[in-house]
Design a protein around this motif. Structure first.
Motif, PDB file in Angstrom:
ATOM      1  N   VAL A 146       3.015   6.494  -2.540  1.00 40.39           N
ATOM      2  CA  VAL A 146       3.400   5.058  -2.070  1.00 40.39           C
ATOM      3  C   VAL A 146       3.155   4.366  -3.500  1.00 40.39           C
ATOM      4  CG1 VAL A 146       3.439   5.244   0.320  1.00 40.39           C
ATOM      5  CG2 VAL A 146       1.499   5.056  -1.109  1.00 40.39           C
ATOM      6  N   TYR A 148       2.122  -0.115  -4.642  1.00 33.15           N
ATOM      7  CA  TYR A 148       1.786  -1.434  -4.189  1.00 33.15           C
ATOM      8  C   TYR A 148       3.009  -2.695  -4.679  1.00 33.15           C
ATOM      9  CZ  TYR A 148      -3.038  -0.488  -2.668  1.00 33.15           C
ATOM     10  OH  TYR A 148      -4.167   0.027  -1.931  1.00 33.15           O
ATOM     11  N   GLN A 149       3.381  -2.102  -5.970  1.00 33.92           N
ATOM     12  CA  GLN A 149       4.522  -3.147  -6.436  1.00 33.92           C
ATOM     13  C   GLN A 149       5.696  -2.582  -6.505  1.00 33.92           C
ATOM     14  OE1 GLN A 149       2.672  -0.799  -8.073  1.00 33.92           O
ATOM     15  NE2 GLN A 149       0.656  -1.925  -8.833  1.00 33.92           N
ATOM     16  N   VAL A 159       4.371   0.047  -0.349  1.00 31.65           N
ATOM     17  CA  VAL A 159       3.446  -0.258   0.870  1.00 31.65           C
ATOM     18  C   VAL A 159       3.824  -1.479   1.460  1.00 31.65           C
ATOM     19  CG1 VAL A 159       0.941  -1.307   1.212  1.00 31.65           C
ATOM     20  CG2 VAL A 159       1.350   0.759  -0.563  1.00 31.65           C
ATOM     21  N   LEU A 162       6.323  -0.378   4.160  1.00 27.09           N
ATOM     22  CA  LEU A 162       5.753   0.560   5.081  1.00 27.09           C
ATOM     23  C   LEU A 162       5.070  -0.254   6.095  1.00 27.09           C
ATOM     24  CD1 LEU A 162       4.923   3.570   2.777  1.00 27.09           C
ATOM     25  CD2 LEU A 162       6.685   3.467   4.670  1.00 27.09           C
ATOM     26  N   ARG A 163       4.401  -1.340   5.650  1.00 23.26           N
ATOM     27  CA  ARG A 163       3.462  -2.368   6.521  1.00 23.26           C
ATOM     28  C   ARG A 163       4.356  -2.908   7.276  1.00 23.26           C
ATOM     29  NH1 ARG A 163      -1.002  -3.784   2.136  1.00 23.26           N
ATOM     30  NH2 ARG A 163      -2.359  -2.045   2.341  1.00 23.26           N
TER      31      ARG A 163
ATOM     32  N   TYR B   2     -12.020  -7.139   4.361  1.00 21.54           N
ATOM     33  CA  TYR B   2     -10.972  -6.128   4.172  1.00 21.54           C
ATOM     34  C   TYR B   2     -11.309  -4.733   4.681  1.00 21.54           C
ATOM     35  CZ  TYR B   2      -6.617  -4.414   2.554  1.00 21.54           C
ATOM     36  OH  TYR B   2      -5.428  -3.852   2.581  1.00 21.54           O
ATOM     37  N   ASP B   5      -6.237   0.209   5.174  1.00 19.88           N
ATOM     38  CA  ASP B   5      -5.403   0.797   6.110  1.00 19.88           C
ATOM     39  C   ASP B   5      -5.074   2.235   5.661  1.00 19.88           C
ATOM     40  OD1 ASP B   5      -3.334   0.521   4.388  1.00 19.88           O
ATOM     41  OD2 ASP B   5      -2.173  -0.843   5.653  1.00 19.88           O
ATOM     42  N   LEU B   7      -2.282   3.224   4.332  1.00 21.36           N
ATOM     43  CA  LEU B   7      -1.515   3.344   2.861  1.00 21.36           C
ATOM     44  C   LEU B   7      -2.645   2.986   1.757  1.00 21.36           C
ATOM     45  CD1 LEU B   7       1.179   1.085   4.307  1.00 21.36           C
ATOM     46  CD2 LEU B   7       1.457   3.436   3.753  1.00 21.36           C
ATOM     47  N   ASP B   8      -3.533   2.132   1.866  1.00 25.06           N
ATOM     48  CA  ASP B   8      -4.543   1.851   0.827  1.00 25.06           C
ATOM     49  C   ASP B   8      -5.361   3.057   0.687  1.00 25.06           C
ATOM     50  OD1 ASP B   8      -4.185  -1.025   0.429  1.00 25.06           O
ATOM     51  OD2 ASP B   8      -5.351  -1.198   2.649  1.00 25.06           O
ATOM     52  N   ARG B 150      -5.663  -7.588  -6.270  1.00 25.36           N
ATOM     53  CA  ARG B 150      -5.979  -6.267  -6.296  1.00 25.36           C
ATOM     54  C   ARG B 150      -4.886  -5.333  -5.955  1.00 25.36           C
ATOM     55  NH1 ARG B 150      -6.863  -1.850  -3.415  1.00 25.36           N
ATOM     56  NH2 ARG B 150      -6.549  -2.812  -1.562  1.00 25.36           N
ATOM     57  N   GLN B 151      -4.044  -5.612  -4.942  1.00 24.41           N
ATOM     58  CA  GLN B 151      -2.956  -4.635  -4.437  1.00 24.41           C
ATOM     59  C   GLN B 151      -1.920  -4.843  -5.716  1.00 24.41           C
ATOM     60  OE1 GLN B 151      -1.843  -4.741  -0.601  1.00 24.41           O
ATOM     61  NE2 GLN B 151      -3.907  -5.234   0.099  1.00 24.41           N
ATOM     62  N   GLU B 282       4.313 -11.821   1.730  1.00 18.51           N
ATOM     63  CA  GLU B 282       4.840 -12.039   2.919  1.00 18.51           C
ATOM     64  C   GLU B 282       3.821 -12.934   3.787  1.00 18.51           C
ATOM     65  OE1 GLU B 282       6.517  -8.641   4.737  1.00 18.51           O
ATOM     66  OE2 GLU B 282       7.335  -8.121   2.720  1.00 18.51           O
ATOM     67  N   GLU B 285       1.593 -10.428   5.700  1.00 17.25           N
ATOM     68  CA  GLU B 285       0.582  -9.668   4.882  1.00 17.25           C
ATOM     69  C   GLU B 285      -0.612 -10.533   4.721  1.00 17.25           C
ATOM     70  OE1 GLU B 285      -0.029  -6.922   4.280  1.00 17.25           O
ATOM     71  OE2 GLU B 285      -1.150  -6.942   2.585  1.00 17.25           O
ATOM     72  N   ARG B 288      -2.498 -11.030   7.938  1.00 21.49           N
ATOM     73  CA  ARG B 288      -3.317  -9.700   7.950  1.00 21.49           C
ATOM     74  C   ARG B 288      -4.710  -9.704   7.351  1.00 21.49           C
ATOM     75  NH1 ARG B 288      -3.810  -4.257   5.924  1.00 21.49           N
ATOM     76  NH2 ARG B 288      -2.952  -5.155   3.835  1.00 21.49           N
TER      77      ARG B 288
END
Ligand code: SF4
Lengths: 172, 547
Positions: A146, A148-149, A159, A162-163, B2, B5, B7-8, B150-151, B282, B285, B288
Motif C-alpha cells: 500500500v 500513502y500518496q 491508503v 482503503l480507508r 494518533y 490503523d 494500514l499504517d 507525515r503520511q 478528505e 480523514e 478521523r
C-alpha cells in the motif's frame, strides 16, 4: 543488459542503440540521444516518432523537445548516480504534464531498493544494472502493498481509498 | 494521540522487513557501504565516532506513555541505559550495533514507532509546537496537519532522493514554539479574513553555514490545498536545487539565488498545473485524525494556589516550568532535562519509565518533546501540580529553569559526533554550573543559550540569545560567540561579537555578557530587549577591552 517490467519480469529488447548513425530511414527502433533527436525531429512525423526512443542524461532538458515528446515510443532517463533523484520528477512530469504514454525506462545507476519508487513515478521498465540481479529487483517491487500518496501508476493500493471503503462498508 | 490503523501498521511492518533484508545484504557483502549508506540513513542509522547512532522519529514531538516506556526499554536493551532527546524533537541512541538494529526497529514498530526518514536527503520527520492541542494561544492543532504531512511524505516515491535533507515544521500560534522560520518549509496556521483555515507558508529557512530566516512565500494557502502546494515546492526543489555542492544544496540557497518572488511564481505555476484531485484531503480523514487527538477533560475543581504559598520551591518551579492551558483548571508542565551540570536532553531509562507513569497519572498518557530538549506533560490539572512537582523533585526532574540561563541547548558535539570541531556538552555543563544559583537565574530572567559543536548548527546557536559555535583553529578547540539570535516568535540570526575564546574563556565570556546585561538593563527588561536597545557595544567592550 536485462530490462524488466513493472512486475519484475525480464522483457524482450526491441530497441537498438544506434546513436551516431545519421540516416533518418534507419531510425526504426533506434534510441537516440537528445542531440541527435533534435537533429532529426523536423523530418519525423508522429508515426515515425512512435518508433523512436530518446535517451536523456541527467542534465538534458525534456522541454527542448516538448512538442514531440509525447509521441515518442520510448523515453529512457539515465540515472547518473542513484542519489540524484531528478529523474523521479522528470518521470512524473512526463506522465502528468506531457501525457507521455509510451515506454518510460529507467537506466544507469539504480538500486533495487528504488524500484518501487521508480514504478510509482511512472517508469514502466527498468534496465537492471550489471551488479544486481533481476530477482533482487523483483523482490523489492513486492516489498510494499500500500502507499500513502497517489502515484503515476496503479501498482499499489492507496491508503486513502482503503480507508474510504472501510468507512463505506462499516456504514452499510 | 494518533494511533496507527491496520494500514499504517502494514506499511511500517513492511519497512521493518525491508530494512532487515538490507542489513542482511550489507552484512553478506551484497551491498557496498556506499550503496547501503543512503538506505540506512533513511532508517535513521548513522555511523558515528564510536558506534552506530540511531535516531528514532517522534512525529511532531508527541509520545504516548507506552511509547515512552518503549523508548526506555530500547535504552536498556540496546544502549547503555539512556537516550538523548534532540533539537529535532527526536531521540537518539548513541551505542547501537548494526546487527541488532533490525530487532530494535521491530521492537519500536510494535508501538507505532520507527526511524523512518530521520536522516538522509528526504523529507524528514515533521516537527510542531510541543504545546499543540493544549496551548491557550493556539488557532488550530498543528498535529492534525503534521499527521497529514507525515503520511504524505512517508516513502514519497518522488521526493526521497532530494538534493539535501528537507525539514517541515508547523505551528498554530503566534508564539511559534517550533521555530518554523528556521525550516525548509515553515507552516503557520492562520485564518483568512473570510474565516477560512489556511497557512502562511515560509520557505527556505535554515541554520548551518548559511543561517537564513525563511521568507514568506505565500501569505494565505487554503488548508485544502496544502499537499498540492507542498508537492509543487518539492518538485521545483528536486529539479532545480543544487547537487554539485553539499553546502549549497538546501532549498534556502535555491530560494536565495532565484529571489523570493521568482521562486514563489515558479511554485505557483507548478501548483496551477497540478491536478487537485490527486491531493485531496478528505473531510472524513481530517476528522478521523482530529478525533484521535481529542482529550476529554474532566471538570477541574479548585487549584493549587494555597499549597503554592506553602512552598517557595514549588512556586518557583510553577513560575518557570508551567504554561497557560486552553482549558480552565489545567496547565502545561515542562519537565526540565537540564539538571545543573547535566547533559542537555539526556534521560535515563529509569527516568523515562517514571515520566511515562507520571503522564498516565497526570496528563492523559501524553508526553511531548520540545526542540529545546525538554519534555512536556501537556494536560495537567492545576490541582495535581503540587503532587506532580513533588514526584518530579524526587526523581531529580524538577529543575525550575525552563527558558532560563541553564536551560541550555547543546548538540552532542565532539563527545559523539563525527563531524564535530569541538565539544559542546562539557561547555554547557560548565556554564550550567556557573549559573546554578536559582535565585540569580530567576533574576536574570528569560535567556536562551545554545551551543553547536560545528557549523552544522544542530545546537541552533544562530538562534540563541547567546550562541556558541565550536570551531577548529589549527587543531585547537575554539569557541565563537554570537549575540542576538531569536528562536521563538520573531526569528532572528545572531551576530558574531568578535574573536573566539578557548574553553575556559568562553565560560567567562558568557558570564561577562550576563553581568553586562545586569548592569545596563532597565527595570524588567529581558536580555533580548536590552541587547536590541544597546547593540553589541557594551558587551564587546566588556569582553575584549578590559584584558
Ligand atoms: S552541530 Fe556539528 S558537532 Fe554538533 S551534532 Fe551537529 S554535526 Fe555534530
Amino acid at each position: 543488459m536485462t530490462v524488466i517490467n513493472i512486475r519484475g519480469e525480464a522483457i524482450d529488447q526491441t530497441w537498438r542503440d544506434v546513436d551516431g548513425a545519421g540516416e533518418t530511414d534507419s531510425l526504426d527502433s533506434a534510441v537516440l540521444s537528445l542531440t541527435s533527436l533534435k537533429e532529426h525531429i523536423e523530418a519525423l512525423d508522429q508515426k515515425s516518432l512512435s518508433r523512436i526512443g530518446a535517451r536523456l542524461t541527467i542534465d538534458d532538458n525534456i522541454k527542448e523537445v516538448a512538442d514531440s515528446a509525447k509521441h515518442l515510443g520510448l523515453i529512457e532517463l539515465v540515472f547518473s548516480h542513484f542519489k540524484d533523484g531528478r529523474p523521479f520528477s522528470t518521470a512524473v512530469m512526463l506522465r502528468r504534464d506531457y501525457g507521455f504514454k509510451g515506454e518510460l525506462r529507467a537506466s544507469g545507476d539504480i538500486l533495487p531498493d528504488q524500484a518501487l519508487f521508480l514504478i510509482r513515478c511512472g517508469f514502466s521498465t527498468i534496465a537492471v544494472p550489471q551488479q544486481f540481479s533481476v530477482e533482487q529487483f523483483r523482490a523489492a517491487l513486492s516489498a510494499y502493498s500500500v502507499a500513502y500518496q497517489a502515484g503515476s501508476d496503479d501498482q499499489l493500493e492507496l491508503v486513502s481509498d482503503l480507508r474510504r471503503s472501510a468507512v463505506e462498508v462499516a456504514a452499510e | 494521540m494518533y494511533v496507527y490503523d491496520t494500514l499504517d501498521k502494514s506499511l511500517l511492518n513492511q519497512r521493518v522487513a525491508e530494512f532487515r533484508d538490507q542489513v542482511r545484504r550489507r552484512l553478506a557483502g551484497e551491498l557496498t557501504e556506499d550503496q547501503f549508506k543512503p538506505l540506512r540513513l533513511m532508517n535513521g542509522l548513522y555511523l558515528q565516532l564510536h558506534a552506530y547512532m540511531l535516531r528514532v522519529a517522534i512525529p511532531y514531538g508527541a509520545l504516548s506513555s507506552d511509547q515512552m516506556r518503549k523508548l526506555a526499554y530500547i535504552a536498556e536493551t540496546y544502549d547503555r541505559g539512556y537516550g538523548h532527546f534532540t533539537t529535532r524533537q527526536n531521540i537518539q541512541y548513541n551505542w547501537i550495533e548494526l546487527s541488532t538494529a533490525p530487532d530494535l526497529l521491530f521492537d519500536l514498530s510494535e508501538i507505532d514507532l520507527h526511524a523512518i526518514q530521520t536522516s538522509g536527503n528526504c523529507i524528514r520527520n515533521v516537527t510542531a509546537d510541543p504545546y499543540a492541542g493544549a496551548a491557550a494561544d493556539e488557532l488550530d492543532d498543528p498535529r492534525v496537519w503534521s499527521e497529514i504531512i507525515r503520511q504524505w511524505s512517508t516513502f514519497h516515491p518522488e521526493f526521497s532522493y532530494l538534493p539535501r535533507k528537507f525539514k517541515i515544521a508547523v505551528t498554530g500560534s503566534d508564539a511559534d514554539r517550533a521555530a518554523i522560520k528556521f525550516h525548509d518549509i515553515g507552516l503557520k496556521i492562520i485564518r483568512s479574513d473570510a474565516g477560512e483555515l489556511g497557512f502562511a507558508v515560509y520557505v527556505g529557512g535554515g541554520q548551518g553555514r548559511t543561517p537564513i530566516v525563511a521568507p514568506l512565500i505565500n501569505s494565505f494557502l487554503p488548508a485544502k490545498d496544502l499537499l498540492r502546494y507542498l508537492d509543487a515546492v518539492l518538485r521545483i526543489y528536486n529539479l532545480h536545487g543544487r547537487r554539485d555542492n553539499i553546502y549549497k544544496a538546501r532549498i534556502k540557497i535555491l530560494v536565495k539565488s532565484l529571489g523570493v518572488d521568482s521562486f514563489a511564481s515558479q511554485v505557483d505555476t507548478e501548483f496551477a498545473r497540478l491536478d487537485p484531485a490527486l491531493f485531496v484531503i478528505e473531510d472524513g480523514e481530517l476528522s478521523r485524525i482530529r478525533d484521535m487527538f481529542a482529550v476529554s477533560y474532566s471538570r477541574a475543581e479548585g487549584d493549587d494556589e494555597a499549597r503554592l504559598e506553602e512552598s517557595p520551591e514549588m512556586r518557583r518551579w510553577s513560575d518557570s516550568n508551567t504554561h497557560a492551558h486552553k482549558t480552565p483548571g489545567y496547565a502545561i508542565a515542562t519537565i526540565s532535562l537540564k539538571p545543573i551540570g547535566g547533559v542537555p536532553g539526556d534521560a535515563t531509562a529509569e527516568q523515562m519509565y517514571a515520566i511515562a507513569d507520571l503522564a498516565d497519572r497526570f496528563s492523559f498518557g501524553e508526553v511531548r518533546v520540545t526542540y529545546t530538549q525538554n519534555l512536556v506533560l501537556p494536560h495537567v490539572r492545576q490541582a495535581d501540580l503540587f503532587v506532580l512537582w513533588s514526584e518530579l523533585e524526587r526523581l531529580g526532574l524538577a529543575t525550575p529553569n525552563i527558558g532560563l540561563a541553564t536551560d541550555i541547548i547543546a548538540c552532542p558535539g565532539l563527545d559523539y559526533c563525527s563531524l564535530a570541531n569541538a565539544r559542546s556538552i562539557p561547555i554547557s555543563q560548565r556554564i550550567s554550573e556557573r549559573f546554578s544559583d536559582l535565585e540569580s537565574q530567576h533574576d536574570i530572567g528569560p535567556l536562551d543559550i545554545r551551543i553547536s559543536g560545528c557549523i552544522n548548527a544542530c545546537g541552533h546557536h544562530h538562534a540563541g540569545h547567546i550562541g556558541i559555535l565550536g570551531v577548529d583553529k589549527k587543531g585547537e578547540e575554539r569557541y565563537q560567540l554570537t549575540l542576538g539570535g531569536q528562536g521563538n516568535g520573531e526569528s532572528a540570526v545572531g551576530k558574531i561579537v568578535g574573536p573566539g575564546f578557548d574553553e575556559d574563556g568562553i565560560v567567562d565570556a558568557v558570564e561577562n555578557v550576563i553581568s553586562t546585561y545586569l548592569n545596563v538593563r532597565s527595570a524588567g527588561e529581558p536580555f533580548s530587549e536590552t541587547l536590541e536597545r544597546t547593540g553589541h557595544a557594551p558587551f564587546k567592550e566588556r569582553l575584549y577591552d578590559r584584558n
